[in-house]
Write an enzyme that holds these catalytic residues in place. Structure first.
Site, PDB file in Angstrom:
ATOM      1  N   ASN A   1     -47.967 -49.097  18.311  1.00  0.00           N
ATOM      2  CA  ASN A   1     -46.864 -49.630  17.523  1.00  0.00           C
ATOM      3  C   ASN A   1     -46.007 -50.588  18.337  1.00  0.00           C
ATOM      4  O   ASN A   1     -45.730 -50.321  19.514  1.00  0.00           O
ATOM      5  CB  ASN A   1     -45.993 -48.487  17.017  1.00  0.00           C
ATOM      6  CG  ASN A   1     -46.656 -47.734  15.878  1.00  0.00           C
ATOM      7  OD1 ASN A   1     -47.293 -48.333  15.028  1.00  0.00           O
ATOM      8  ND2 ASN A   1     -46.511 -46.421  15.872  1.00  0.00           N
TER       9      ASN A   1
ATOM     10  N   LYS B   1     -53.100 -45.958  16.964  1.00  0.00           N
ATOM     11  CA  LYS B   1     -51.969 -46.852  16.766  1.00  0.00           C
ATOM     12  C   LYS B   1     -51.354 -47.307  18.071  1.00  0.00           C
ATOM     13  O   LYS B   1     -51.234 -46.553  19.027  1.00  0.00           O
ATOM     14  CB  LYS B   1     -50.865 -46.152  15.931  1.00  0.00           C
ATOM     15  CG  LYS B   1     -51.093 -46.113  14.450  1.00  0.00           C
ATOM     16  CD  LYS B   1     -51.122 -47.456  13.756  1.00  0.00           C
ATOM     17  CE  LYS B   1     -49.793 -48.138  13.660  1.00  0.00           C
ATOM     18  NZ  LYS B   1     -48.840 -47.512  12.768  1.00  0.00           N
TER      19      LYS B   1
ATOM     20  N   ARG C   1       1.534 -54.898  14.583  1.00  0.00           N
ATOM     21  CA  ARG C   1       0.388 -54.030  14.926  1.00  0.00           C
ATOM     22  C   ARG C   1      -0.082 -53.411  13.626  1.00  0.00           C
ATOM     23  O   ARG C   1       0.716 -52.821  12.893  1.00  0.00           O
ATOM     24  CB  ARG C   1       0.792 -52.932  15.921  1.00  0.00           C
ATOM     25  CG  ARG C   1      -0.286 -51.890  16.152  1.00  0.00           C
ATOM     26  CD  ARG C   1      -0.358 -51.336  17.600  1.00  0.00           C
ATOM     27  NE  ARG C   1       0.888 -50.863  18.134  1.00  0.00           N
ATOM     28  CZ  ARG C   1       1.683 -51.570  18.931  1.00  0.00           C
ATOM     29  NH1 ARG C   1       1.358 -52.806  19.286  1.00  0.00           N
ATOM     30  NH2 ARG C   1       2.828 -51.074  19.364  1.00  0.00           N
TER      31      ARG C   1
ATOM     32  N   SER D   1     -48.400 -43.251  18.006  1.00  0.00           N
ATOM     33  CA  SER D   1     -47.975 -42.573  16.797  1.00  0.00           C
ATOM     34  C   SER D   1     -48.028 -41.077  17.030  1.00  0.00           C
ATOM     35  O   SER D   1     -48.768 -40.591  17.884  1.00  0.00           O
ATOM     36  CB  SER D   1     -48.919 -42.970  15.662  1.00  0.00           C
ATOM     37  OG  SER D   1     -49.026 -41.944  14.703  1.00  0.00           O
TER      38      SER D   1
ATOM     39  N   ARG E   1     -17.396 -56.461  31.493  1.00  0.00           N
ATOM     40  CA  ARG E   1     -18.498 -55.883  32.250  1.00  0.00           C
ATOM     41  C   ARG E   1     -19.782 -55.837  31.411  1.00  0.00           C
ATOM     42  O   ARG E   1     -20.869 -56.178  31.902  1.00  0.00           O
ATOM     43  CB  ARG E   1     -18.104 -54.466  32.688  1.00  0.00           C
ATOM     44  CG  ARG E   1     -18.774 -54.057  33.966  1.00  0.00           C
ATOM     45  CD  ARG E   1     -18.181 -52.774  34.514  1.00  0.00           C
ATOM     46  NE  ARG E   1     -19.223 -51.964  35.123  1.00  0.00           N
ATOM     47  CZ  ARG E   1     -19.174 -50.649  35.246  1.00  0.00           C
ATOM     48  NH1 ARG E   1     -18.109 -49.973  34.792  1.00  0.00           N
ATOM     49  NH2 ARG E   1     -20.159 -49.991  35.807  1.00  0.00           N
TER      50      ARG E   1
END
Lengths: 435, 435, 435, 435
Positions: free
Chosen positions: A274, A272, A305, A266, A113
């Site tokens: 970013n 800023k 196992r 920021s 999935r």
């Protein structure tokens, strides 16, 4: 910490404890149904068991806590499931399987999935790359090697490079999805002993019921398919990180050839913007690399196992799937919001006064002067031009050995006409399918 | 998946989103308080901010989701905290700090607490090892190299080996706790610019407030301390895995020298007593190794704050701490429930009919025959004895070159008297402290 | 491939097969001498053995090939050494030791020498950083976070950050050198059985002879010290890679704040000056990370000597030492040839028209308008200024809510006066010693 | 250290500096030839260049040393090759290519040859596994989970498990060999600019000349194929390590179900027969895992050619190929010399007095008593039997709730008849081909 900061909701969901619980119950249901179809257990018991396999009846956290004693979550689940069926069906709960059959099959259901989602979002990334490649097929920009301007290219070819990389690593992941995501049924140690003569038939029917590939043998202690899965995820994630880093570099203040319009603010600097999506993508890719390394590490699949190797896969595989989801989502969103600045690309390309096409002049001169002399001549001219902020064309023109006219030099140093096969390569890339 | 299966509750708690949230708030509080103490912001504002820093007011999952836009959880926290203080204090919220100051300081607060727990449980492991070393100081058993019986040792010396390994890797971890778990305060890019002339003072007071070491400089893009922390955790975890594997090997059906009384049941085999604790310990150690690899990977700490490298640490560091807790808890529980079977140890030791002391005979003969001849003689005698299930002593006695009497041979081949300095070494180990 | 391209000659030499061979012989010599000093073997035999321990008599490649049968190079070495001594000394060759004693002690001798070199070159790197920090203590430049210009800093503070990072990771490596590089002597399985009552004394004298720390117990299957060593190397290498990446970023064509005068030419582009040293440093750091991961991986130190884990260390440890040498050498050379362009730093810093100091204006306005309003006001002004290539100061001045004069705004937006404690921090860093 | 101890001569050879040098020259030759075929350079020049591309004329170590300045071995090779051709051909040496074209194509030529060897030896391993599976199709032995006896299986099924694991991971490696081992030609930055209009044609012809797949685009900074290659090698190596560990466990002194006749002697213990092949295989697998991790690590493939990421591949890829060769050779030799002891297998299987078939009794009782009660009854009977060294059959017979006769119980507890589909599964495995 803060998984949801990195992993989008749909990937959190398909790799959650709840998803694992549902998948384990699906495995128990399929086992009962397959056993009944093979005539190994009564149909009524199988129906009763199937009816009880409803996730809402069970508590994933409780199973995890109880699993500390048995070392896996299937053993307490089997006990709880036994409580949930009528007395005359209890003998047939989990009959013939071992915990690992259930957990591994669940892991593969979770994987199937999650990979389905991943492959879809990767298609979205590829579409974004293809759109950029097509739109900017002929948009000149500087190619950069070792982060120095090298020769001209087009932004379309850069995007086409991303496209091919995504498609090719996606293809490897799709192959894992198709061929290696398999059911697990072997019983206590791979002999299918509890099914008497019907072992192979139950195995076949079980795979059919869960809708996964049927393996030749139980793979309890053969973890090759898990290693391949992890490797394919890591390759995809590294490809996404490469795209992310390219965008970050193009978006640098001093380069400014693209802008990440989805960029984040920021906490302290109001100006800023970013490149948050790329940062998350890189962070996720590093995580996937770590998880893949855990899963692929040799050791601890002793005999039928292992002691700990198998146990380390559950968390690492979930994490690799989830953070791959984080990487692909971040890159898709970043590309979707990418602002491209062709003017700035051209400006940066021209800023070096033709150096970026110095290779072409060097080739032209080599036919006359030989490779080494031509190269030295150009290298020295570049150095002189840089030394006094002069133009490379002037320096070359002033050299007696250079028989090219000023016009020829200007033409040879024009980066915009030195794109080689960039556009044709974009076309090739758009036609390819990653196989 | 199923984190709680691997990680004990107390380690889940100290590395949870809630713990990170509380630690981030503690950092914001300390920043305000330190700033006020340095005279950089009004005391009243600091008090108002401190009063608002109560975890129950904030929603960690919400912050994670909001953090997807800004790329970290501190930025939305600052916004939420700003909402939670009186208007005239808002200007002083988070003032002078950057998101990374808050997240890194929080990481170190989380680390400090988790390491505190870890070091304690490691002491518990060491105590268990010491008790076994003391009790079985003289219990003979076979030492095994490359999983073949080698020479005799004592179970006490084996446990003493575990003890020294635990103490020494614990010491390295304790050093990190003492010296490297530091506060983070640099402001936007490490210059402490927003604090005017008081930057260094605020940094000092901030470290004092959060109770962490004060670093020389901001370490926004210098992640050495995190790499060292991760490395120390991985070394501890590998040591725990080694103990776990030894126990699993001793508990094998065919060896049966110890039993894991806390062992877990199988979902299908009623007779199984699986060494669950050791399996979990190995699984956790593999996880820690992966996380440590993520944290220590070079790259992505560009300039004053990296693109993705830092972001990858939060999850990996939390995970490394949590799964280290899982490993240490599993080993402590396993050791506490370990059943030792000295009779079986002796039986296994004697089963090879003296081969395990063949080295001693070889040395005795070497003084007479030279190294090579002596060795070949004994190797051949072993081969003959194995060939017809005979006794090594008989084979040696039958060899003319051997001048030892039957009694001397029997004595030389008695494993129980070939313990060397095993007991004295146990005493040394018990006296050592890992430094 | 092409090891010598990455690893400087002196590091190739100290980690070569020849160096390992010499170190193994030194261990055999020390064993004989220590045994004689303890009275366990005759002095004459010890002298004869010591005399035979001359590397030129042995063929490292032959030993490697012969070691394929025994699984280690010490076993064939012991056979060859036995051939090389007089008959009456053969009984005392290697007596009481196991192959692992010799190989591990050799590994530590190799390590000690390689670390000696490494620490020295790291000092050289630190000196270069310190010189840059001092010279450029007050050279303004843009700090960059997520590769966007953030706030001003000085190049001196950037270099000081490198300095502290180098000194601190170097300190951890020096601690390993001092405390963890130890002799190995345990005999076949750690009991020192072949030395009779003199086991502990021989162990002490052996450590003295080889000049390494004496461990409490044999550490045949306790590989914590090797993991710590590898971790310390990886931390150093990652620090060096960080410096390398910073330089590459600063040297980008569009940034041009530094130039790598040792840069290399391209095979085709005459104008290219590639940052070769940084590229090699990053490549080496990635290699060291891989080797460290091999060495620190849990598993395969079963019982008294593991199956494969130990064997995997030799190559990985040698490689980690050699490529650490490659990284440190490349960075030292790069720093030594670094050309710094303060004018360009200033130009880039001013290019954004004051944005880089927007934080300061935001703080000033916050005291009047509150944090959120101030921040939104500045963010919007930045957006407007960018929109029409205007100046931030003008946008702010035009806003009625801003009560600052044009002069005050200009001053607040001047990046060169917003260096905070950068210079004082440089001084702190220069004073610190990494401890 | 001591590479030849781990890596067989043929793998040393195909990954040696000499092999890389020859491959780089083959790439230069193919470039010249392809260029001439496309009419881009004169045929005479191409012939002169091809004639000069003879490895014995060049010094690999010299190129490595010279490569320190340019950052790769192709640049000095091009200079040396230019010296080696007539003056009028120099202009056409390396024309249109970049260093990375040559090094990457060489890497793929080296890879193709090494994979050829690897796939062959893997076939040998598969053949050995198949022979064991066939011969021991019905040889009963205990299956072990978490290293405890679980239920019966056959040694043939265990070997069949190895077989399938080898074939399946081999298939993934073969796919890489067929589809992903491609030529590299892009010129300075992937545009093929120096070939004018003939770029795509030269690319096609170049791939034809070197006999490698033609990629859609240059993959200078798209390292997905290298990551896939490394991942496939790591999966193969981990599979080989799994086989090695199983053999070591079966060969333990106390288990003794197989013997490694190629086992090696100890330097001190004359009776030891160490499983050297498996130890080397595990060591090699750990190495390959480390190298694969280096190659697949995200980061450092910036823009059109990365800074260090690419450079880190050469050594890591060579190492991954060489040590994969070491692992496969060690396992093949071990399997070829494996001595199987069916009597001992049976003895160990019967030693637990039927416990190993307790599952079957539990199922029988469950139909009468329900799952939980049946299971508890058997678990308690096992505990009682163990408590006084009694027989499980007696304990069960003494329980009133058990309605089975003594004969029925004895039959149900007979391990040899509880093999389930083991034999049929062996047949399935022998028929499968790993796809």
């Amino acid at each position: 910490m803060f998984e949801r900061l990195f992993v989008p909701a749909e990937f959190v969901e398909v790799t959650s404890d709840a998803a694992w619980l549902a998948a384990m119950l699906e495995a128990e249901r399929a086992l009962a149904t397959a056993s009944a179809r093979a005539g190994v257990i009564p149909s009524g018991a199988a129906e009763a068991i199937a009816a009880a396999c409803r996730p809402e009846r069970f508590d994933a956290e409780r199973l995890a806590l109880d699993g500390r004693a048995s070392g896996n979550p299937a053993e307490p689940l089997v006990r709880a499931l036994t409580e949930a069926v009528p007395d005359d069906a209890t003998a047939y709960v989990h009959r013939g399987a071992t915990s690992q059959d259930i957990v591994d099959t669940a892991a593969m259901l979770v994987t199937r999935r999650a990979l389905g989602l991943l492959l879809d979002v990767l298609d979205g990334v590829a579409d974004e790359c293809a759109a950029l490649a097509e739109e900017h097929r002929s948009t000149p920009m500087a190619a950069r090697t070792l982060l120095q301007q090298a020769v001209p290219t087009t932004f379309g070819l850069k995007a086409a490079g991303w496209l091919v990389a995504v498609r090719e690593t996606r293809a490897a992941l799709a192959r894992v999805q198709e061929e290696r995501v398999a059911a697990q049924l072997g019983g206590a140690a791979g002999t299918l002993a509890a099914f008497g003569d019907s072992g192979l038939e139950v195995k076949r029917l079980f795979a059919e019921e869960v809708g996964l590939a049927e393996p030749v043998l139980a793979w309890h202690a053969d973890r090759g398919r898990i290693a391949e899965l992890a490797g394919a995820l890591a390759a995809v994630a590294a490809t996404l990180a490469k795209i992310a880093v390219d965008i970050v570099l193009l978006a640098q203040t001093e380069v400014a050839e693209v802008a990440d319009t989805g960029g984040g603010g920021s906490s302290t600097m109001p100006h800023k913007r970013n490149p948050v999506g790329p940062a998350l993508a890189v962070a996720c890719a590093r995580q996937v690399h770590g998880y893949a390394s855990v899963v692929a590490a040799p050791g601890s699949s002793e005999h039928e196992r292992g002691v700990g190797g198998w146990h380390s896969e559950w968390h690492a595989l979930s994490g690799a799937l989830a953070y791959s989801g984080g990487a692909v989502d971040a890159v898709r969103r970043t590309l979707a919001g990418l602002e491209v600045h062709p003017d700035r690309m051209l400006e940066n390309l021209r800023a070096s006064g033709g150096e970026v096409a110095a290779e072409r002049v060097s080739f032209a001169l080599a036919e006359q002067l030989g490779r080494r002399a031509a190269r030295e001549l150009v290298t020295e001219a570049v150095a002189r031009a840089r030394g006094h902020n002069g133009r490379l064309a002037d320096e070359l023109a002033a050299d007696d050995r250079v028989e090219l006219t000023r016009e020829q030099l200007a033409a040879a140093l024009d980066p915009v006409t030195y794109l080689g096969s960039a556009e044709a390569l974009v076309d090739e890339a758009l036609r390819s399918d990653g196989r």
